[in-house]
Structures are given as C-alpha cells and as structure tokens.
Design an enzyme around this catalytic site. Structure first.
Site, PDB file in Angstrom:
ATOM      1  N   ASP A   1      55.952  79.011  79.037  1.00  0.00           N
ATOM      2  CA  ASP A   1      55.044  78.143  79.790  1.00  0.00           C
ATOM      3  C   ASP A   1      55.777  76.824  80.071  1.00  0.00           C
ATOM      4  O   ASP A   1      56.241  76.174  79.117  1.00  0.00           O
ATOM      5  CB  ASP A   1      53.791  77.901  78.923  1.00  0.00           C
TER       6      ASP A   1
ATOM      7  N   GLU B   1      80.622  63.874  69.388  1.00  0.00           N
ATOM      8  CA  GLU B   1      80.675  65.098  68.585  1.00  0.00           C
ATOM      9  C   GLU B   1      81.076  66.282  69.470  1.00  0.00           C
ATOM     10  O   GLU B   1      80.851  67.430  69.105  1.00  0.00           O
ATOM     11  CB  GLU B   1      79.341  65.348  67.896  1.00  0.00           C
TER      12      GLU B   1
ATOM     13  N   CYS C   1      75.174  62.478  66.157  1.00  0.00           N
ATOM     14  CA  CYS C   1      74.644  61.543  67.165  1.00  0.00           C
ATOM     15  C   CYS C   1      74.685  60.092  66.707  1.00  0.00           C
ATOM     16  O   CYS C   1      74.253  59.192  67.429  1.00  0.00           O
ATOM     17  CB  CYS C   1      73.210  61.929  67.519  1.00  0.00           C
TER      18      CYS C   1
ATOM     19  N   THR D   1      66.871  71.435  75.062  1.00  0.00           N
ATOM     20  CA  THR D   1      67.244  70.085  74.609  1.00  0.00           C
ATOM     21  C   THR D   1      68.727  69.811  74.838  1.00  0.00           C
ATOM     22  O   THR D   1      69.313  68.991  74.145  1.00  0.00           O
ATOM     23  CB  THR D   1      66.856  69.867  73.128  1.00  0.00           C
TER      24      THR D   1
ATOM     25  N   SER E   1      65.526  69.967  61.174  1.00  0.00           N
ATOM     26  CA  SER E   1      66.186  68.744  61.669  1.00  0.00           C
ATOM     27  C   SER E   1      65.140  67.723  62.118  1.00  0.00           C
ATOM     28  O   SER E   1      65.294  66.517  61.897  1.00  0.00           O
ATOM     29  CB  SER E   1      67.165  69.060  62.802  1.00  0.00           C
TER      30      SER E   1
ATOM     31  N   HIS F   1      66.767  57.297  68.818  1.00  0.00           N
ATOM     32  CA  HIS F   1      67.611  58.413  69.265  1.00  0.00           C
ATOM     33  C   HIS F   1      66.659  59.482  69.806  1.00  0.00           C
ATOM     34  O   HIS F   1      65.677  59.838  69.133  1.00  0.00           O
ATOM     35  CB  HIS F   1      68.423  58.953  68.083  1.00  0.00           C
TER      36      HIS F   1
ATOM     37  N   LYS G   1      56.940  61.425  68.231  1.00  0.00           N
ATOM     38  CA  LYS G   1      56.599  61.753  66.833  1.00  0.00           C
ATOM     39  C   LYS G   1      57.050  60.632  65.899  1.00  0.00           C
ATOM     40  O   LYS G   1      56.365  60.294  64.940  1.00  0.00           O
ATOM     41  CB  LYS G   1      57.311  63.044  66.402  1.00  0.00           C
TER      42      LYS G   1
ATOM     43  N   ASN H   1      69.435  65.479  76.104  1.00  0.00           N
ATOM     44  CA  ASN H   1      70.079  64.880  74.940  1.00  0.00           C
ATOM     45  C   ASN H   1      71.537  64.577  75.282  1.00  0.00           C
ATOM     46  O   ASN H   1      72.265  65.455  75.745  1.00  0.00           O
ATOM     47  CB  ASN H   1      70.007  65.860  73.757  1.00  0.00           C
TER      48      ASN H   1
ATOM     49  N   SER I   1      72.646  63.961  62.711  1.00  0.00           N
ATOM     50  CA  SER I   1      72.413  65.065  61.776  1.00  0.00           C
ATOM     51  C   SER I   1      73.541  65.150  60.772  1.00  0.00           C
ATOM     52  O   SER I   1      74.674  64.744  61.023  1.00  0.00           O
ATOM     53  CB  SER I   1      72.331  66.393  62.537  1.00  0.00           C
TER      54      SER I   1
END
Ligand code: CAA
Length: 384
Positions: free
Chosen positions: A30, A80, A112, A153, A202, A234, A243, A270, A303
C-alpha cells in the site's frame, strides 16, 4: 571565547530518483505504508557515475565562492560508503577541488554518526586555531537491496560544511553529550555491498539513545526542550524523527518545525552521515519564521552505535549561507526513473575487485562523475 561553527552549508544529490508510490505498486505494498507509515515520498538513486567521492566534491564545489581559501587546514569526510579499505576519500576530494595541499585530510567512519564526529573535531580544531577553517563533508549512498525491507529507506547525497570562527550560519556550542554502546543493529562487514540490518531493533535503539542522551544533556546543562526553537534529528526515514520527537515532548511548535526539517529528507531519502545536516538545511529552507539567535538542538545517531546531542544558535546571516533556490532547482531538475530503470541502475554499480572498468556518463549532469577504474584506482571526470 571565540564562537565557532558552521559558516556555510551546501548539498548535492544525484539527478535521478524513484517515486515511492511507483515502488509500492511494484512491490505490492500500500503506498500509504511508504508515504505515511515510513514518511517518505521519493528516494534519490545514485547512478554508477556517482560515488561518495564525486558526491562529496559536488557538494563542496557549491559552497559560496572563496570559501575554500588558504586558511583551510583540515578536510574531513564522514562516510560509511567507502570505496577503499585504506586510502581516505578526503584526499581525492582535495585534489578534485584543487585545494592547497598544505592541510590535513582524513575520513571518519562510524555509520551515520561520522560527519558529526567530523564536525565536532573541526569545531575543536578551529577553536584551537581561530585563524584556520575546516571543511567537513558527509557523503553516502544508502543501499539495502532490491525488495529488501529497508529498500524504501534508501537514498543518496552529500552535505558540505565550512567550519570557521565567527560563523555566519550556526554557532556550535561546546555542550555535546555522547553515548556509545556495542550493538548489532546495523553493520556492513567487509566485502558486503549492503548492510546486515535488524530494522525494528535499530529503531528501538535509536529511541533509547535519543531519550537517554537528551535526559543526560538536561542534567548536565540545565536545559529544557522548550529552550529550543527546533529539534533536529538524524532521519533514516522521516517517521523516525516523528517517533523521536514524540518520545521527548508533545510540543506543537517543535512538531511544526520537525515537519519543515523533514521536507528534503522526504524527497531524497536516507543520506546516512549527511541526514542530520540535511534536516538543518530543510528547516532553514522551509520555515521562514526562523530568526538569528534561535537555539537548535541536534541529535546524531550512528548504528553500532554512537549517539550525540549538541546545540547551536543561528547566526545573523544564516539565510545567505545556504542556497535555498539552488536546492529547489536541483530537486526540480531530477529525472523520475521507472522501477525497472531504478533496478537496472541499482545493479549497474562499478564492480568491486575489477582492476579496470569504465563507467559511461549517461545522463549525469553533475560537475564531478566517476569515470571508472584503471590499475585498480578509481578515476573521476571534471565535466566543467
Ligand atoms: N498505511 C499507513 N501506515 C502503514 C501502512 C499503511 N497501509 N502499513 C504499515 N504502516 C505503518 C506501520 O504501522 C509502521 O508504523 P509504526 O512504525 O509507527 O508502527 C510503519 O508503517 C512501518 O511498517 P513496518 O514496521 O511494518 O515496516 P517494515 O517492517 O517494512 O520496515 C523499517 C520498516 C524497519 C524502517 C525498514 O524500512 C528498515 O529496516 N529500514 C532500515 C533501517 C533503519 O532505517 N533503521 C532506523 C534506525 S537506525 C539508524 O537511524 C541508522 C541508519 O541511518 C540506518
């Protein structure tokens, strides 16, 4: 004490992208999952003619004329997306930009977070040597794999920042609080072209870091979140910032600013090390109520994992030290790929390990492009 910080900021992203509604249809999802659930509308796709080095040089070349003069003493690339296990990308960037060789150049790798480590190292360097400047570039191609859960992402781009004393864009305060914990949330062992990632873990690790670190910052510096005109995060995907903010506060003013800071990431995806600084650029391009003296809080997450929170104050000339019209024009000029074109581009990267290969220029109109590899060494075109 001399104020030190970001004097100018420039951004580059490749001229090809995928619309995520097209991708959702191709993957049988969707579209609302991508545009609302993940918070992404488009993602930049890097052709084989762009790598972290060419993108880094393309971003730095767009800094205001005269930025990279003989005061430059330090060039740091945070990335990275390494194309060499040994040699620093920063060295090739120095050559492509035609900079004076009388400087220190090196890369920083920590997922990151690398560009934040670079920015804070540059800040300390300029604080110790106020007559010098530093160039910090974040440059990455986020690749998870075709039809991988992280595919939506992905993204590509670079942000270049000139760091100086008496900065005209953002004073970076000496109040950073960092936290490090050895986590297996996302990593890319040597030889793999895409990371090993536990996406949901993560996301939880990120939220744990942002709440833990901002609480520690408040204990240490006595700040409260309402001191900030905006909080920048970030943004591996823009829902992550939503969030994070929701985990900290329900302040409507900060939520409005979060949305302004997410506009560019929604269209680019990203960009790993540069993502936090793309949020800064997005806020300054899209929220016309920002004023000199406004205080910003910046949260960086790499990460593996390292997180850091620090604050900055907008300087008097901040709106002249970004090229908002140029960013709008660059995004408007991009070519929308079909999903099969994107998939072909994803698979057409310069092969690892081959001693010689040539990359066609294709439709890439950027100043610096990857030419290919001779005797194992990558070479680049300057298309000016
Ligand atoms: N309409 C609206 N929303 C929908 C929907 C629909 N039809 N269907 C699903 N959603 C919502 C879900 O409810 C969910 O929302 P919440 O997170 O608020 O609950 C959201 O869409 C995503 O759905 P899923 O969790 O089911 O998605 P997924 O399992 O396919 O994976 C992901 C999402 C974990 C982010 C994955 O894309 C991924 O692994 N990405 C790469 C890892 C990453 O970015 N991690 C971020 C933290 S690590 C970091 O920051 C460093 C870095 O840059 C990598």
């Amino acid at each position: 004490m001399t104020a030190v910080g970001i004097d100018a900021l420039a951004f580059f992203t490749p001229n090809t992208y995928v619309d995520l509604t097209d991708l959702a249809q191709a993957r049988g999802d969707d579209p609302a999952k991508y545009t609302i659930g993940i918070g992404q509308d488009q993602m930049a796709v890097a052709p084989a003619s762009q790598d972290l080095i060419s993108m880094a040089a393309n971003a730095a070349a767009q800094l205001p004329a005269g930025s990279l003069d003989d005061r430059l003493g330090l060039v740091i690339v945070g990335s990275e997306s390494g194309v060499d296990e040994s040699k620093a990308a920063a060295i090739t960037v120095v050559r492509l930009l035609g900079l004076s060789p009388w400087l220190r150049a090196y890369d920083i790798k920590e997922a990151c977070y690398g560009a934040t480590a670079g920015l804070l190292a540059a800040r300390d360097y300029v604080a110790a040597h106020p007559d010098r400047t530093a160039l910090v570039i974040a440059s990455d191609i986020a690749r998870y794999g075709l039809a991988a859960s992280g595919e939506v992402t992905q993204g590509a781009g670079a942000v270049a920042m000139l760091v100086s004393a008496a900065p005209r864009l953002l004073i970076v305060h000496d109040d950073a609080v960092a936290y490090t914990a050895d986590l297996p949330d996302f990593f890319r062992p040597t030889g793999l072209t895409v990371p090993v990632v536990d996406g949901h873990y993560s996301t939880q690790a990120y939220l744990d870091f942002v709440t833990r670190i901002t609480a520690r910052h408040q204990e240490q510096y006595g700040d409260v979140l309402t001191d900030y005109t905006a909080l920048l995060f970030h943004l591996p995907f823009t829902k992550m910032g939503k969030k994070a903010l929701a985990a900290l506060t329900a302040d409507d003013r900060l939520e409005d600013r979060r949305q302004a800071a997410s506009v560019l990431a929604r269209r680019v995806g990203n960009i790993y090390t540069g993502s936090l600084y793309l949020s800064l650029l997005s806020l300054l391009c899209h929220d016309k109520s920002m004023r000199p003296g406004d205080r910003l809080g910046l949260f960086s997450y790499g990460s593996g994992a390292v997180g850091e929170f620090f604050s900055g104050t907008l300087a008097a000339d901040f709106s002249d030290r970004i090229d908002a019209a140029g960013v709008t024009a660059m995004l408007a000029a991009r070519h929308r790929l079909t999903v099969p074109e994107y998939e072909a581009m994803f698979n057409a990267q310069l092969p690892l390990g081959d001693a010689a290969a040539t990359v066609p220029l294709g439709g890439d109109s950027a100043r610096f492009t990857v030419g290919g590899r001779r005797d194992h060494a990558r070479w680049y075109r300057d298309n000016t």
